[in-house]
Design a protein around this motif. Structure first.
Motif, PDB file in Angstrom:
ATOM      1  N   ARG A  35      51.200  38.477  43.624  1.00  0.00           N
ATOM      2  CA  ARG A  35      49.888  38.805  43.062  1.00  0.00           C
ATOM      3  C   ARG A  35      49.380  37.625  42.248  1.00  0.00           C
ATOM      4  O   ARG A  35      50.170  36.865  41.669  1.00  0.00           O
ATOM      5  CB  ARG A  35      49.943  40.072  42.202  1.00  0.00           C
ATOM      6  CG  ARG A  35      50.918  40.014  41.058  1.00  0.00           C
ATOM      7  CD  ARG A  35      51.016  41.345  40.312  1.00  0.00           C
ATOM      8  NE  ARG A  35      49.739  41.737  39.741  1.00  0.00           N
ATOM      9  CZ  ARG A  35      49.319  41.325  38.533  1.00  0.00           C
ATOM     10  NH1 ARG A  35      50.048  40.512  37.806  1.00  0.00           N
ATOM     11  NH2 ARG A  35      48.161  41.718  38.070  1.00  0.00           N
ATOM     12  N   PRO A  36      48.065  37.449  42.155  1.00  0.00           N
ATOM     13  CA  PRO A  36      47.520  36.341  41.368  1.00  0.00           C
ATOM     14  C   PRO A  36      47.523  36.656  39.880  1.00  0.00           C
ATOM     15  O   PRO A  36      47.463  37.825  39.474  1.00  0.00           O
ATOM     16  CB  PRO A  36      46.084  36.231  41.889  1.00  0.00           C
ATOM     17  CG  PRO A  36      45.746  37.619  42.331  1.00  0.00           C
ATOM     18  CD  PRO A  36      47.020  38.213  42.854  1.00  0.00           C
ATOM     19  N   SER A  37      47.591  35.633  39.068  1.00  0.00           N
ATOM     20  CA  SER A  37      47.452  35.801  37.626  1.00  0.00           C
ATOM     21  C   SER A  37      46.002  36.112  37.303  1.00  0.00           C
ATOM     22  O   SER A  37      45.080  35.569  37.919  1.00  0.00           O
ATOM     23  CB  SER A  37      47.882  34.520  36.900  1.00  0.00           C
ATOM     24  OG  SER A  37      47.495  34.570  35.541  1.00  0.00           O
TER      25      SER A  37
ATOM     26  N   ALA B 204      47.506  28.103  42.228  1.00  0.00           N
ATOM     27  CA  ALA B 204      46.584  28.713  43.192  1.00  0.00           C
ATOM     28  C   ALA B 204      45.169  28.602  42.651  1.00  0.00           C
ATOM     29  O   ALA B 204      44.915  28.943  41.490  1.00  0.00           O
ATOM     30  CB  ALA B 204      46.953  30.177  43.434  1.00  0.00           C
TER      31      ALA B 204
ATOM     32  N   THR C 204      44.614  38.578  46.607  1.00  0.00           N
ATOM     33  CA  THR C 204      44.180  39.898  46.131  1.00  0.00           C
ATOM     34  C   THR C 204      43.828  40.826  47.287  1.00  0.00           C
ATOM     35  O   THR C 204      44.045  42.034  47.215  1.00  0.00           O
ATOM     36  CB  THR C 204      42.949  39.752  45.209  1.00  0.00           C
ATOM     37  OG1 THR C 204      43.312  38.946  44.087  1.00  0.00           O
ATOM     38  CG2 THR C 204      42.471  41.098  44.710  1.00  0.00           C
TER      39      THR C 204
ATOM     40  N   GLU D 245      45.381  29.745  36.700  1.00  0.00           N
ATOM     41  CA  GLU D 245      45.204  29.317  38.093  1.00  0.00           C
ATOM     42  C   GLU D 245      46.562  29.254  38.784  1.00  0.00           C
ATOM     43  O   GLU D 245      47.010  28.194  39.250  1.00  0.00           O
ATOM     44  CB  GLU D 245      44.502  27.954  38.129  1.00  0.00           C
ATOM     45  CG  GLU D 245      43.055  27.998  37.664  1.00  0.00           C
ATOM     46  CD  GLU D 245      42.188  28.879  38.555  1.00  0.00           C
ATOM     47  OE1 GLU D 245      42.082  28.600  39.758  1.00  0.00           O
ATOM     48  OE2 GLU D 245      41.627  29.870  38.045  1.00  0.00           O
TER      49      GLU D 245
ATOM     50  N   TYR E 182      49.638  31.925  41.076  1.00  0.00           N
ATOM     51  CA  TYR E 182      50.037  33.234  41.569  1.00  0.00           C
ATOM     52  C   TYR E 182      51.520  33.422  41.264  1.00  0.00           C
ATOM     53  O   TYR E 182      52.259  32.449  41.042  1.00  0.00           O
ATOM     54  CB  TYR E 182      49.731  33.404  43.066  1.00  0.00           C
ATOM     55  CG  TYR E 182      50.640  32.674  44.027  1.00  0.00           C
ATOM     56  CD1 TYR E 182      51.841  33.251  44.463  1.00  0.00           C
ATOM     57  CD2 TYR E 182      50.296  31.423  44.536  1.00  0.00           C
ATOM     58  CE1 TYR E 182      52.673  32.601  45.361  1.00  0.00           C
ATOM     59  CE2 TYR E 182      51.121  30.763  45.445  1.00  0.00           C
ATOM     60  CZ  TYR E 182      52.311  31.353  45.845  1.00  0.00           C
ATOM     61  OH  TYR E 182      53.132  30.707  46.726  1.00  0.00           O
TER      62      TYR E 182
ATOM     63  N   GLN F 172      42.213  30.869  46.774  1.00  0.00           N
ATOM     64  CA  GLN F 172      43.539  31.334  47.160  1.00  0.00           C
ATOM     65  C   GLN F 172      43.892  32.646  46.456  1.00  0.00           C
ATOM     66  O   GLN F 172      44.481  33.546  47.060  1.00  0.00           O
ATOM     67  CB  GLN F 172      44.582  30.256  46.844  1.00  0.00           C
ATOM     68  CG  GLN F 172      44.496  29.038  47.747  1.00  0.00           C
ATOM     69  CD  GLN F 172      45.406  27.918  47.285  1.00  0.00           C
ATOM     70  OE1 GLN F 172      45.569  27.683  46.087  1.00  0.00           O
ATOM     71  NE2 GLN F 172      45.991  27.206  48.244  1.00  0.00           N
ATOM     72  N   LYS F 173      43.513  32.753  45.189  1.00  0.00           N
ATOM     73  CA  LYS F 173      43.779  33.987  44.444  1.00  0.00           C
ATOM     74  C   LYS F 173      43.010  35.158  45.056  1.00  0.00           C
ATOM     75  O   LYS F 173      43.519  36.280  45.125  1.00  0.00           O
ATOM     76  CB  LYS F 173      43.406  33.802  42.972  1.00  0.00           C
ATOM     77  CG  LYS F 173      44.369  32.890  42.213  1.00  0.00           C
ATOM     78  CD  LYS F 173      43.849  32.484  40.844  1.00  0.00           C
ATOM     79  CE  LYS F 173      43.734  33.645  39.907  1.00  0.00           C
ATOM     80  NZ  LYS F 173      43.338  33.228  38.543  1.00  0.00           N
ATOM     81  N   GLN F 174      41.802  34.883  45.527  1.00  0.00           N
ATOM     82  CA  GLN F 174      41.010  35.941  46.165  1.00  0.00           C
ATOM     83  C   GLN F 174      41.652  36.384  47.477  1.00  0.00           C
ATOM     84  O   GLN F 174      41.660  37.575  47.798  1.00  0.00           O
ATOM     85  CB  GLN F 174      39.579  35.442  46.398  1.00  0.00           C
ATOM     86  CG  GLN F 174      38.776  35.308  45.110  1.00  0.00           C
ATOM     87  CD  GLN F 174      37.427  34.626  45.330  1.00  0.00           C
ATOM     88  OE1 GLN F 174      37.217  33.932  46.319  1.00  0.00           O
ATOM     89  NE2 GLN F 174      36.512  34.822  44.383  1.00  0.00           N
TER      90      GLN F 174
END
Length: 548
Positions: free
Chosen positions: A507-509, A452, A461, A513, A515, A456-458
């Motif tokens: 959830r993202p790490s 991700a 979240t 990079e 999830y 994408q992580k944002q």
């Protein structure tokens, strides 16, 4: 993630690190704070990085320590700072760098008397013990990247409550450290190593005996000794290696250390699932050696390099899944300690729902919080939490008299608790687990990762209940969609979707990079697979809706 062809096998020459080069680049590479990957960045367990990638170098350490010194001044913290280090190759040079800054800032520093290694839970215990008795408040720094590979380094700050610093504190330290780096470290105070080591501000104590002498406050050591439990210990070359012989001698335990090697390259370790050297005591690949000895001992235990995690091996079941052991430990403690019935069981939202079922069975309050042990600190400190645990094999609990023991994860007491359970009940933890699942149902638990990017992580979240249009998950009606943890209403940085017999959390790490999707089913392995597949579809749909 597929299993590497050499997973569980001895490290090969090409798997080992060049320690000389690693340490050289710690001193010679200069971080560029214009690059995100080279900035100071505090995740759930402090700042971690790799000297070869210019993400953990002397500049980072002196900037962080100067920022901590300034934070102490702002908070009027005048007590000692307890400084510990683990056995990673970068921990020794980082320890020296830290001392040079802390002493230059007139901070009284206390270290292990032989300048040896100090586990994370010991620093927590020292802080708590000091602050109970003294008006001047102590805090601590632990130099460790936990179970990370040998190339990595790490440093984490524990304020006067003794546990991992909360986000507001780490953000302040992180921002100031990056300012110092951006200004060429011109505001960093430093003295020479010779000056630091001979300074009257530097004190040396026997941390080992201090900690060991207090262990019977939290574990029934007499029961273990009286029952003659034969314990096997693999410290995995970690910071607690000097503690186990003292524990055995002090309490008369039948205890054998199966591997007493300390080697900063950790070349003795079997390779982990991905083919890397990683000292993860919850991994059946990294723990191959101890698992092979399971029939030699009544119970065998392993720990990661800073001893804040635990691995439990029994003759009846091999290496226990961390979730399974947490459930057993909670059930045993709540049934065998005279603690207030109002004291809560703390779990992270990605830990097994078997814990929820145990809490219901024994009629004790449960508090589910976001990922990160920091969420348990206040509760363990004031004993409103009796236990706090993570699915990643980290936990701690209050003392036998109900007082605070540690506010950080303690691998020693979780390991010794396994021996106490066997000594008191006559059954090992795996046998207790089998009894629990016969009554409460067997969980099938899994975790997957996917690439991700930052955008994408944002998106992940910021997901909420409105982001999920589905009414069902793997054939069951969705009962709850959470974006905030029910235990403290803190944002979880993703979502958790719950049905009667299953759930997933996405959830993202915070450091990579990718999830992560955690999932569990109380129906079957196939049902778990369906949950994970539908979870991935929900996440992908959210990315598509955001145009990513």
């Amino acid at each position: 993630m597929s299993v590497h062809s050499h997973a569980g096998q001895p490290a090969r020459p090409q798997d080992r690190i060049n320690i000389g080069r690693l340490v050289s680049e710690y001193y010679t590479k200069q971080p560029d704070v214009q690059l995100v990957e080279q900035q100071v960045s505090f995740g759930t367990s402090g700042h971690r990085g790799n000297a070869l990638k210019t993400s953990f170098n002397e500049g980072h350490i002196v900037a962080i320590c100067q920022a901590v010194a300034e934070y102490r001044t702002a908070q009027n913290l005048t007590g000692p700072l307890f400084l510990g280090k683990d056995t990673h190759a970068l921990s020794e040079p980082a320890f020296i760098s830290a001392l040079s800054v802390l002493i230059a800032n007139d901070i009284p520093v206390v270290i292990q008397q032989d300048e040896g290694f100090t586990p994370t839970p010991v620093i927590s215990r020292l802080i708590i013990s000091h602050n109970k008795q003294q008006a001047s408040q102590a805090d601590g720094l632990i130099i460790t990247p936990s179970h990370n590979p040998p190339t990595d380094g790490g440093i984490k700050y524990n304020p006067p409550h003794g546990g991992p610093a909360e986000g507001a504190i780490t953000k302040q330290i992180e921002q100031r450290a990056n300012e110092l780096l951006a200004n060429g470290l011109s505001d960093v105070k430093q003295v020479s190593l010779e000056h630091a080591m001979s300074s009257p501000l530097l004190q040396r104590q026997d941390f080992i005996q201090i900690y060991v002498d207090q262990l019977d406050q939290v574990i029934d050591m007499q029961a273990i000794a009286k029952a003659g439990i034969k314990i096997g210990v693999d410290p995995l070359g970690g910071a607690g290696i000097g503690y186990w012989p003292v524990i055995a001698k002090t309490y008369g335990l039948d205890l054998e250390i199966v591997n007493d090697v300390v080697d900063a390259s950790f070349a003795f370790m079997p390779l982990d699932k991905d083919g890397k050297i990683r000292m993860d005591c919850s991994s059946p690949y990294a723990m191959t050696g101890l698992i092979a000895m399971k029939d030699k001992f009544d119970v065998a235990v392993g720990n990661d390099p800073d001893f804040d995690r635990h691995g439990i091996v029994t003759p009846s079941g091999g290496l226990m899944n961390p979730n399974h052991y947490l459930a057993v430990a909670i059930h045993y403690l709540m049934s065998n300690r005279d603690w207030p019935t109002s004291a809560k069981i703390g779990k992270t939202l990605v830990s097994s729902s078997l814990i929820d079922r145990v809490a219901t069975l024994i009629d004790r309050p449960l508090s589910e919080v976001p990922v990160g042990f920091k969420w348990f600190v206040d509760g363990l400190h004031d004993s409103s939490y009796a236990f706090g645990g993570e699915e990643s094999a980290g936990a701690s609990f209050i003392a036998r008299d109900g007082s605070c023991w540690t506010t950080d994860k303690d691998g020693f007491i979780m390991a010794l608790l396994a021996a106490e359970i066997l000594a008191v009940t006559g059954k090992d933890p795996h046998q207790h687990y089998l009894a629990l699942v016969e009554q409460l149902g067997a969980p099938f638990y899994g975790r997957v990762e996917a690439v991700a990017n930052l955008q994408q992580k944002q998106v992940l979240t910021s997901l909420s209940a409105d982001s999920v249009s589905a009414d069902d998950l793997a054939g069951e009606k969705i009962e709850r969609i959470l974006s905030h943890a029910p235990g403290n209403d803190a944002a979880i940085g993703g979502i958790k979707v719950v049905t009667a017999n299953g759930w997933f959390a996405a959830r993202p790490s915070g450091t990579e990079e990718i999830y992560k999707i955690y999932a569990e089913s109380f129906v079957s392995q196939d049902h778990l697979a369906s949950i994970i597949t539908e979870a991935q579809q929900i996440v992908s749909a959210a990315f598509e809706q955001a145009g990513l």
